[in-house]
Motif scaffolding. Structure first.
Motif, mmCIF file in Angstrom:
data_model
loop_
_atom_site.group_PDB
_atom_site.id
_atom_site.type_symbol
_atom_site.label_atom_id
_atom_site.label_comp_id
_atom_site.label_asym_id
_atom_site.label_seq_id
_atom_site.Cartn_x
_atom_site.Cartn_y
_atom_site.Cartn_z
ATOM 1 N N SER A 39 19.954 -7.871 -62.079
ATOM 2 C CA SER A 39 19.486 -8.471 -63.324
ATOM 3 C C SER A 39 19.435 -9.991 -63.196
ATOM 4 O O SER A 39 20.180 -10.593 -62.450
ATOM 5 C CB SER A 39 20.427 -8.081 -64.466
ATOM 6 O OG SER A 39 21.672 -8.714 -64.271
ATOM 7 N N TYR A 40 18.504 -10.567 -63.901
ATOM 8 C CA TYR A 40 18.366 -12.020 -63.894
ATOM 9 C C TYR A 40 18.273 -12.462 -65.326
ATOM 10 O O TYR A 40 17.438 -11.993 -66.114
ATOM 11 C CB TYR A 40 17.119 -12.432 -63.119
ATOM 12 C CG TYR A 40 16.838 -13.912 -63.210
ATOM 13 C CD1 TYR A 40 17.610 -14.812 -62.458
ATOM 14 C CD2 TYR A 40 15.843 -14.403 -64.044
ATOM 15 C CE1 TYR A 40 17.365 -16.165 -62.544
ATOM 16 C CE2 TYR A 40 15.602 -15.754 -64.143
ATOM 17 C CZ TYR A 40 16.359 -16.631 -63.387
ATOM 18 O OH TYR A 40 16.129 -17.982 -63.479
ATOM 19 N N GLU A 41 19.136 -13.363 -65.686
ATOM 20 C CA GLU A 41 19.198 -13.764 -67.073
ATOM 21 C C GLU A 41 18.539 -15.125 -67.251
ATOM 22 O O GLU A 41 18.968 -16.106 -66.643
ATOM 23 C CB GLU A 41 20.676 -13.887 -67.461
ATOM 24 C CG GLU A 41 20.927 -13.731 -68.947
ATOM 25 C CD GLU A 41 22.416 -13.853 -69.227
ATOM 26 O OE1 GLU A 41 22.776 -14.662 -70.092
ATOM 27 O OE2 GLU A 41 23.188 -13.160 -68.512
ATOM 28 N N PRO A 42 17.424 -15.184 -67.986
ATOM 29 C CA PRO A 42 16.790 -16.490 -68.196
ATOM 30 C C PRO A 42 17.788 -17.463 -68.797
ATOM 31 O O PRO A 42 18.617 -17.077 -69.612
ATOM 32 C CB PRO A 42 15.657 -16.190 -69.174
ATOM 33 C CG PRO A 42 15.458 -14.710 -69.130
ATOM 34 C CD PRO A 42 16.776 -14.113 -68.747
ATOM 35 N N GLY A 43 17.695 -18.707 -68.336
ATOM 36 C CA GLY A 43 18.591 -19.722 -68.885
ATOM 37 C C GLY A 43 19.956 -19.721 -68.255
ATOM 38 O O GLY A 43 20.813 -20.515 -68.634
ATOM 39 N N ALA A 44 20.171 -18.809 -67.297
ATOM 40 C CA ALA A 44 21.464 -18.804 -66.622
ATOM 41 C C ALA A 44 21.599 -20.054 -65.765
ATOM 42 O O ALA A 44 20.634 -20.780 -65.559
ATOM 43 C CB ALA A 44 21.603 -17.553 -65.765
ATOM 44 N N GLN A 45 22.764 -20.251 -65.217
ATOM 45 C CA GLN A 45 23.054 -21.459 -64.452
ATOM 46 C C GLN A 45 22.048 -21.652 -63.320
ATOM 47 O O GLN A 45 21.734 -20.733 -62.580
ATOM 48 C CB GLN A 45 24.459 -21.327 -63.849
ATOM 49 C CG GLN A 45 24.912 -22.589 -63.178
ATOM 50 C CD GLN A 45 26.182 -22.350 -62.357
ATOM 51 O OE1 GLN A 45 26.715 -21.243 -62.336
ATOM 52 N NE2 GLN A 45 26.638 -23.376 -61.710
ATOM 53 N N LYS A 46 21.491 -22.853 -63.197
ATOM 54 C CA LYS A 46 20.531 -23.162 -62.137
ATOM 55 C C LYS A 46 21.260 -23.309 -60.812
ATOM 56 O O LYS A 46 22.355 -23.884 -60.765
ATOM 57 C CB LYS A 46 19.846 -24.507 -62.448
ATOM 58 C CG LYS A 46 18.441 -24.347 -62.999
ATOM 59 C CD LYS A 46 17.901 -25.695 -63.413
ATOM 60 C CE LYS A 46 16.612 -26.025 -62.698
ATOM 61 N NZ LYS A 46 16.113 -27.356 -63.141
ATOM 62 N N ILE A 47 20.676 -22.782 -59.735
ATOM 63 C CA ILE A 47 21.287 -22.949 -58.416
ATOM 64 C C ILE A 47 20.474 -23.959 -57.638
ATOM 65 O O ILE A 47 19.297 -23.734 -57.371
ATOM 66 C CB ILE A 47 21.350 -21.607 -57.658
ATOM 67 C CG1 ILE A 47 22.088 -20.578 -58.506
ATOM 68 C CG2 ILE A 47 22.006 -21.786 -56.291
ATOM 69 C CD1 ILE A 47 22.080 -19.184 -57.948
ATOM 70 N N LYS A 48 21.099 -25.077 -57.297
ATOM 71 C CA LYS A 48 20.362 -26.125 -56.595
ATOM 72 C C LYS A 48 20.721 -26.123 -55.117
ATOM 73 O O LYS A 48 21.892 -25.989 -54.757
ATOM 74 C CB LYS A 48 20.708 -27.499 -57.193
ATOM 75 C CG LYS A 48 19.996 -27.780 -58.494
ATOM 76 C CD LYS A 48 20.400 -29.111 -59.075
ATOM 77 C CE LYS A 48 19.484 -30.235 -58.631
ATOM 78 N NZ LYS A 48 19.845 -31.524 -59.290
ATOM 79 N N LEU A 49 19.711 -26.294 -54.265
ATOM 80 C CA LEU A 49 19.970 -26.487 -52.833
ATOM 81 C C LEU A 49 20.321 -27.956 -52.632
ATOM 82 O O LEU A 49 19.844 -28.814 -53.371
ATOM 83 C CB LEU A 49 18.734 -26.133 -52.008
ATOM 84 C CG LEU A 49 18.359 -24.638 -52.001
ATOM 85 C CD1 LEU A 49 17.044 -24.452 -51.251
ATOM 86 C CD2 LEU A 49 19.462 -23.798 -51.392
ATOM 87 N N PRO A 50 21.154 -28.248 -51.639
ATOM 88 C CA PRO A 50 21.482 -29.651 -51.388
ATOM 89 C C PRO A 50 20.219 -30.437 -51.036
ATOM 90 O O PRO A 50 19.349 -29.925 -50.324
ATOM 91 C CB PRO A 50 22.442 -29.591 -50.183
ATOM 92 C CG PRO A 50 22.361 -28.216 -49.630
ATOM 93 C CD PRO A 50 21.822 -27.333 -50.704
#
Lengths: 164, 411
Positions: free
Chosen positions: A2-13
């Protein structure tokens, strides 16, 4: 999953590296590629060891006696095993050219002169560089002698020829 | 052979990758035989030389799927400069063996992806990387040494070499597929920058991007597909040692119109001649029943990567005797109106040399000549050899290590 819109963004370095761009339509970029090989001279190794002792080793057939001016552990004529023999350190220019351009690796060395050397009593030729003759001034039949680098690089350029 | 197609050979085609280039040539060839549908194709053979240039292993698989030929059989053929000629013969083998009824031979090269001198470095890796490449690996240097010896043995001149350049660049003025059509003089050729003495820039072919496609079919299938098929009547191939220093100095391989007494004092092949080319020609002539090639062929498309190699190849093919190649061009025998036009298309010198496409390009031009359709495909008929019945194509890899000769005949 499942993927929840607005969930925590994952940033690449983030890095400082970028892409070299030559053109946008079509997009043309620089693509780098290089590699170091683990390279064995295998059965030809004695030839390179010979260069460190200022010797040129050719291959002589144990069956038909054909003499190659290059390393070749089996005879191209009859297929038998060859043995090493010392080539004379003097010979004649069979043919030559002066290169004013070259592969990228050798461009900085231009102009340089390539020769095929013929040795008395040997059936085939030997490719080398001629040093000490003006570009374009080599001659077929010119007598030349081998010289060796003091510090070997285990490359066929450890030997080169100069006018005899 | 039932059809062919070529992309325009150019310094660079950044707008098309290798898949698209082949697709363009493939569509052209398919459109020329409307009776042929894709489901009738049994498989393909792929031709490209260098994984260094593509920076993509298995590039032929990408072409196979792009053309919509999956899951039909395919394989890649590679043999240096002769890759295209070898691929053409592999397609012929697929048909001749009965394995396929229709086989597509496609070839390409994308040489613009590196600088010219890096490209020369890639190509030089097709010489022995232990002993030849490190000394100054450069193919023009190798061929320069070969022709220097040819000049020494036979008196061949740089002016005669320049005449090859003038002829081939001049023919290309009428070939819209060619990369470098030019009207030249001997002075132009000799005054262009010296690359490797005695070869100047205009003695040497250029690097190119391009693709070519040949479609081969069994006789029965060919008859269904077109009323102008071309028959492949002779196939030959030969080889020589990788290091040219290792070449023997022995006896000439004789063709029927030659005798041993012609070559009493000649040590063969040495580095002045291409033994593999002679072997290839001999086989192809025997298969085609040709005993005097000069009389029995109407034109030749040969591998003139260098002006010198065209002269050397006249001799290997027996268009003249060994040593007579220089006078042969000087007498004009190989011009469009001469005894036997050689490289009417402009050859590699003027068309360009996208390696994997080159040998197939020669086949396509020969096919159009024998069909009598030069006007249709080139937009003018200047290069059409009148009543051309038989043509020879010749493909050649580094210093003569692999050479193919194929002979095509109008039906």
């Amino acid at each position: 999953m499942s993927y929840e819109p607005g969930a925590q963004k994952i940033k690449l370095p983030e890095t400082e590296e970028g892409t070299v761009l030559f053109n946008v339509d079509p997009i043309i970029i620089k693509h780098h590629y290089e590699i170091d090989y683990i390279h064995s001279y295998a059965q030809d190794s004695p030839f390179f060891a010979g260069l460190t002792k200022k010797k040129l080793l050719g291959s002589q057939c144990t069956q038909c006696n054909y003499k190659f001016a290059t390393p070749r552990s089996h005879c191209m004529e009859c297929g038998a095993k060859t043995e090493w023999f010392e080539l004379p350190l003097e010979g004649k220019i069979h043919t030559w050219t002066t290169c004013y351009f070259g592969s990228e690796e050798f461009l900085k060395e231009t102009p340089f002169t390539l020769i095929l050397v013929e040795f008395e009593g040997v059936n085939t030729l030997f490719l080398s560089r001629l040093v000490g003759v003006e570009p374009g001034k080599a001659k077929i039949g010119m007598r030349v002698k081998a010289q060796f680098l003091r510090n070997c690089k285990f490359k066929p350029t450890d030997v080169y020829f100069v006018p005899a | 052979m039932v059809s062919g197609g070529i992309t325009k050979f150019a310094k660079a085609h950044p707008d098309m990758d290798f898949r698209y280039m082949v697709k363009q040539a493939f569509d052209y060839a398919m459109n020329d035989v409307p009776n042929l549908t894709r489901d009738m194709i049994d498989g393909s053979v792929a031709s490209y030389f260098s994984d260094h240039f593509t920076r993509q292993l298995k590039a032929a698989s990408m072409v196979q799927d792009y053309l919509g030929l999956c899951p039909k059989p395919s394989k890649r053929i590679e043999g240096g400069g002769a890759t295209g000629g070898l691929c053409f013969q592999a397609a012929w083998e697929a048909i001749a063996s009965g394995r396929m009824n229709v086989c597509v031979a496609f070839g390409f090269e994308t040489m613009s992806r590196v600088s010219t001198w890096k490209g020369n470095e890639f190509i030089a890796h097709a010489s022995d990387t232990n002993f030849d490449y490190p000394v100054g690996g450069f193919y023009t240097g190798y061929y320069a040494m070969m022709v220097r010896r040819h000049m020494h043995e036979f008196g061949t001149t740089v002016e005669q070499m320049a005449m090859v350049s003038i002829k081939n660049h001049g023919n290309a003025l009428y070939n819209p597929y060619a990369q470098s059509p030019m009207k030249l003089t001997i002075e132009d050729v000799r005054n262009s920058p010296m690359v490797a003495d005695p070869l100047t820039m205009l003695d040497i072919c250029t690097m190119s991007d391009g693709a070519a496609v040949c479609i081969l079919a069994s006789e029965e299938m060919a008859a269904r597909l077109t009323d102008k098929p071309v028959k492949i009547i002779g196939i030959g191939a030969g080889t020589d040692s990788m290091r040219m220093a290792d070449r023997p100095h022995g006896k000439v391989i004789l063709l029927p119109h030659e005798s041993e007494s012609d070559y009493k004092n000649l040590k063969y092949p040495g580095v002045h001649s291409f033994r593999g080319g002679r072997m290839a020609a001999k086989q192809a002539y025997e298969m085609a029943g040709i005993t005097n090639p000069l009389e029995e062929l109407d034109f030749v498309e040969l591998h003139d990567a260098y002006t010198s190699s065209e002269i050397q190849t006249y001799e290997d093919l027996g268009l003249c005797k060994y040593g007579e190649g220089g006078p042969f061009i000087e007498a004009g025998h190989s011009t469009l109106t001469g005894k036997i036009p050689v490289n009417p298309s402009g050859g590699l010198l003027a068309c360009g040399h996208p390696v994997g496409a080159t040998g197939l390009m020669q086949a396509v031009f020969a096919f159009w000549q024998l069909q009598g359709t030069i006007q249709k495909h080139l937009g003018n008929d200047h290069l059409q050899i009148k009543n051309a019945r038989r043509g020879l194509i010749h493909s050649h890899a580094g210093t003569g290590t692999y050479i193919t000769v194929s002979i095509l005949e109008a039906v």
